[in-house]
Design an enzyme around this catalytic site. Sequence first.
Site, PDB file in Angstrom:
ATOM      1  N   HIS A 145       0.841  -1.200   0.000  1.00 54.72           N
ATOM      2  CA  HIS A 145       0.000   0.000   0.000  1.00 54.72           C
ATOM      3  C   HIS A 145       0.880   1.256   0.000  1.00 54.72           C
ATOM      4  O   HIS A 145       1.882   1.322   0.713  1.00 54.72           O
ATOM      5  CB  HIS A 145      -0.909  -0.008   1.233  1.00 54.72           C
ATOM      6  CG  HIS A 145      -1.975   1.049   1.187  1.00 54.72           C
ATOM      7  ND1 HIS A 145      -1.752   2.352   1.556  1.00 54.72           N
ATOM      8  CD2 HIS A 145      -3.262   0.980   0.773  1.00 54.72           C
ATOM      9  CE1 HIS A 145      -2.866   3.042   1.396  1.00 54.72           C
ATOM     10  NE2 HIS A 145      -3.799   2.235   0.919  1.00 54.72           N
ATOM     11  N   GLU A 153       0.592   4.128   1.361  1.00 53.61           N
ATOM     12  CA  GLU A 153       0.836   4.763   2.674  1.00 53.61           C
ATOM     13  C   GLU A 153       1.971   4.059   3.400  1.00 53.61           C
ATOM     14  O   GLU A 153       2.854   4.705   3.983  1.00 53.61           O
ATOM     15  CB  GLU A 153      -0.435   4.725   3.538  1.00 53.61           C
ATOM     16  CG  GLU A 153      -0.186   5.364   4.909  1.00 53.61           C
ATOM     17  CD  GLU A 153      -1.278   5.086   5.934  1.00 53.61           C
ATOM     18  OE1 GLU A 153      -2.463   5.028   5.552  1.00 53.61           O
ATOM     19  OE2 GLU A 153      -0.941   4.917   7.116  1.00 53.61           O
TER      20      GLU A 153
END
Length: 299
Positions: A124, A126
């Site tokens: 991901h 993030e």
Amino acid sequence: MSKVTVAKSAGFCFGVDRAVKMVYGELEKNTKVATLGPIIHNQDVVNDMKAKGARIIDTVDELRPDETVVIRSHGVGREIYQQIEAKGNKMLDATCPFVSRIHKIVAEKTAEGYFILIAGDRDHPEVQGIVGHCDENCLVFKDNFELKAFFEKNYKNLQKKLAIVAQTTYNIVVWGECLNVIPKDDPDIVIYDTICNATDARQSDAAELAKDSDIMLVVGGRHSSNTVKLYEVCSRFCKTYHIENSDELRSLKLPNANKIGITAGASTPAYIIKEVQTKMAENEILAANQDEEIDFAQA
Ligand code: F3S
């Protein structure tokens, strides 16, 4: 007649709302705007931004000299900031403050000599951004099983203090399971609960509604991590469907249900939730005249 209920907290969170407003605000002054990745996991909003002039780029190399570059709410690693600075483009940083807080924690703890453990999905953006503030001094684990394996195999040889953080949208149930495998009362381990309040509230509200519903509809992008988490949370309690927008209701054959719950991921605009709610209410009338299932193809 069945009841359609929308979860108390559903849809745009503070960080996504802020990022979207920053892009539209810039587009009003200047149509030369490039976002580093799609600003949110919602194709309708992304298409609207493109129509107003925004470009989506994957790397800083693709930036044109006169463009303003926007960093999305997921945030990026230190290296990306350095690349933008070297290019000299104007930058708008829409990193969610909850994500920036994690960057600050991992950078400070790395400087203090701690090893960083990150609960999250290593693919991901993030998490990749958080890793980019750890100077390669970290390990990402996806659940309590991977964390347990770390403590059994690696912890003793590491000879470093540990700081543990979580992706802001991490599953709160799995986080609780992870806390159970961390050695208790070890002064060399510090734990930061960095799951953001919006995620926490959205997952708790969705769980409460799912417990009291016959079916749940989770509205949000297929690639939206927090929407997928909501789907997982609701699936524990009732039959759950993940849709991106109200058009997808047409291809669903929903069972007849007395109580229908709706929740939505952090990138889902309020108007899309409203459309789903309205269609459900309209088609519920249709269902009342049938006896088996709601067939949206007839709508
Ligand atoms: Fe920020 Fe939480 Fe949203 S981290 S982007 S407020 S889901």
